[in-house]
Enzyme design. Structure first.
Site, PDB file in Angstrom:
ATOM      1  N   HIS A   1      54.583  37.630-114.687  1.00 11.07           N
ATOM      2  CA  HIS A   1      53.856  37.499-115.941  1.00 11.07           C
ATOM      3  C   HIS A   1      52.753  38.551-115.967  1.00 11.07           C
ATOM      4  O   HIS A   1      52.342  39.058-114.915  1.00 11.07           O
ATOM      5  CB  HIS A   1      53.208  36.108-116.046  1.00 11.07           C
ATOM      6  CG  HIS A   1      54.174  35.005-116.360  1.00 11.07           C
ATOM      7  ND1 HIS A   1      54.979  35.022-117.470  1.00 11.07           N
ATOM      8  CD2 HIS A   1      54.442  33.845-115.695  1.00 11.07           C
ATOM      9  CE1 HIS A   1      55.715  33.899-117.489  1.00 11.07           C
ATOM     10  NE2 HIS A   1      55.405  33.180-116.413  1.00 11.07           N
TER      11      HIS A   1
ATOM     12  N   CYS B   1      56.087  41.581-120.541  1.00  6.02           N
ATOM     13  CA  CYS B   1      55.778  41.931-121.929  1.00  6.02           C
ATOM     14  C   CYS B   1      54.554  42.825-121.977  1.00  6.02           C
ATOM     15  O   CYS B   1      53.782  42.919-121.031  1.00  6.02           O
ATOM     16  CB  CYS B   1      55.522  40.672-122.760  1.00  6.02           C
ATOM     17  SG  CYS B   1      56.924  39.560-122.851  1.00  6.02           S
TER      18      CYS B   1
END
Length: 483
Positions: free
Chosen positions: A321, A364
């Site tokens: 993440h 991301c």
């Protein structure tokens, strides 16, 4: 007598294939007819002495031959030399005695697989006698027969290039580098004030004086065509492929701004795919799972402090993440991407100076979902549900040369990961590496193909799209040979 005993010791250390290579590289000095009677290394060394190519006081040619056939062990143990010494010596104009043309053919033979050799023999079925294309004949034997037939010469590589184009395009690139090196010599003559008549007088017969252009890292080769230079990628292993794979966030209670970070289901599929493909590319795999922020720094510092002098490359794959400019440890603490890449600058990791440092990051770069008009959806075998991985900045690589950062998506947008099939980006990357590296494609060409494939995928639930983004400061082409 002492020198003869020395040559005898060297001959005992040589294999049958070594002798064939030595004879082939010496064809400009020892004619083929005389070579046919040479069946062992001792006879070969005798022929070199008769031609005054090797003596007790002059072992330069013998050293060069052993260096060219990659018998550095003999070079070190029997002749007191080294790879580094030979690389320095062969940069000196006129020092090399092996023809660049001959060395090119030898290099090609070393990069041709058994299956590719069968293809060459099949394609030459109408050009060469069948007796010269039997299963026992090596690629060096085939090149020798092509020269006898007159379809392969220093000044005529047309047939060879045509064959390589059909069998393995990476071989064509080696031939083009050789041709460019010869052009580079002509350009150097011009800049040194030589007249055009001298330049035009550089014929095929003169090209054997240009052997230094085929020495690794030769300044002349760099002058010839820097835009087509290729990073050296011959060490075994090529280097370390470090995989930082963060999966389990929930059990560690990781939170960011009051929001719990979910486990990254599917990341182990990505890690397995990366391990498989980089093992095939001859990298040493080092996977570390579920690291805290501090542990990530410690692991990366460990590889920063390793000695990479005998390695050609370093690869780091980060699966975690993240948000803008950082990745998360499984404890929810931040690790700046720039700190991880900066560990491997030439100043901070001297043994990787001038060598490619490659980082692939699955995460991301924002919260937005990219929208687009769907032209075609490649969703075969994918889950209908996909997940996202925080956000990450695209340009967190050092400004100095030889870095590549492959990002999963554009800035401000999410990237997708299937819990059962892995992420769009890493799976596409691994598939294209596996398919394209054997064809000799360079990494930027491969990443362009990855961009095209991933951009065609669609998150059906949210109509979301994804576009990967590489950024780099590479100075040369980066190609991962499979041989």
């Amino acid at each position: 007598m002492e020198f003869s005993r020395h040559l005898f010791s060297i001959s005992e250390a040589l294999a049958t294939d070594d002798l064939a290579a030595l004879k082939f590289l010496s064809l400009e000095h020892i004619p083929l007819k005389k070579q046919e009677a040479i069946q062992d290394p001792k006879a070969f060394f005798q022929a070199l002495q008769e031609k005054a190519l090797v003596s007790d006081g002059d072992q330069a040619f013998l050293k060069e031959l052993l260096y060219r056939i990659n018998r550095v062990d003999i070079l070190v143990s029997h002749l007191g030399s080294s790879r580094e010494e030979m690389e320095r010596e062969l940069r000196i104009p006129g020092r090399a005695k092996v023809s660049p043309f001959r060395y090119l053919l030898f290099q090609l033979s070393e990069n041709i697989t058994t299956e590719e050799l069968k293809c060459f023999k099949f394609l030459l079925g109408k050009e060469l006698p069948k007796s010269k294309l039997n299963t026992e004949n090596t690629m060096i034997d085939v090149f020798t027969e092509m020269e006898k037939k007159g379809i392969l010469r220093e000044d005529n590589l047309k047939v060879l290039k045509s064959l390589c184009e059909k069998v393995d395009k990476s071989l064509v690139k080696k031939i083009e580098e050789y041709e460019l090196s010869l052009c580079g010599e002509e350009e150097m003559l011009c800049t040194e004030g030589q007249s055009s008549s001298v330049i035009l007088g550089v014929t095929a017969g003169h090209t054997r004086q240009l052997a230094s252009f085929l020495a690794p890292d030769s300044p002349a080769r760099h002058c010839a065509s820097s835009q087509l230079e290729v990073y050296k990628m011959t060490s075994r292993p090529r280097g370390v492929c470090l995989i930082l794979n963060n999966h389990n966030f929930e059990r560690n209670g990781a939170e960011v701004a009051g929001h719990k970070l979910k486990d990254r289901k599917g990341t182990d599929v990505d890690a397995a795919a990366l391990s498989k493909v980089f093992s095939k590319l001859h990298f040493k795999i080092a996977e570390h799972k579920d690291l805290t922020a501090k542990e990530i720094h410690n692991v990366v510092k460990k590889y920063q402090n390793e000695d990479h002098k005998d390695k050609d490359c370093f690869v780091c794959c980060i699966l975690s993440h993240g948000k803008k400019g950082i990745i998360y440890g499984v404890d929810g603490q931040e690790v700046p991407i720039q700190e991880l890449t900066t560990y491997f600058t030439g100043q901070n990791c001297h043994s990787l100076a001038g060598k490619p440092k490659v980082f692939f990051v699955q995460a991301c770069q924002g919260d937005a979902r990219q929208q687009g008009v769907v032209i075609e959806v490649d969703s075969t075998g994918q889950d209908s549900s996909v997940e996202t991985d925080g956000r990450l900045q695209p340009d967190f690589i050092p400004s100095e040369a030889d870095f590549l950062l492959g990002m999963a998506t554009l800035q401000d947008y999410v990237s997708y990961r299937s819990p059962s099939h892995g992420s769009w980006y890493i799976q596409s990357l691994c598939q294209h590496l596996e398919n394209s590296c054997p064809r000799g494609e360079d990494i930027l060409t491969i990443l362009t193909a990855v961009n095209e494939e991933v951009s065609r995928k669609l998150d059906k639930q949210n109509a979301g799209k994804q576009m990967p983004q590489p950024s780099f400061t590479l100075r040369k082409k980066l190609i991962f040979p499979v041989n």
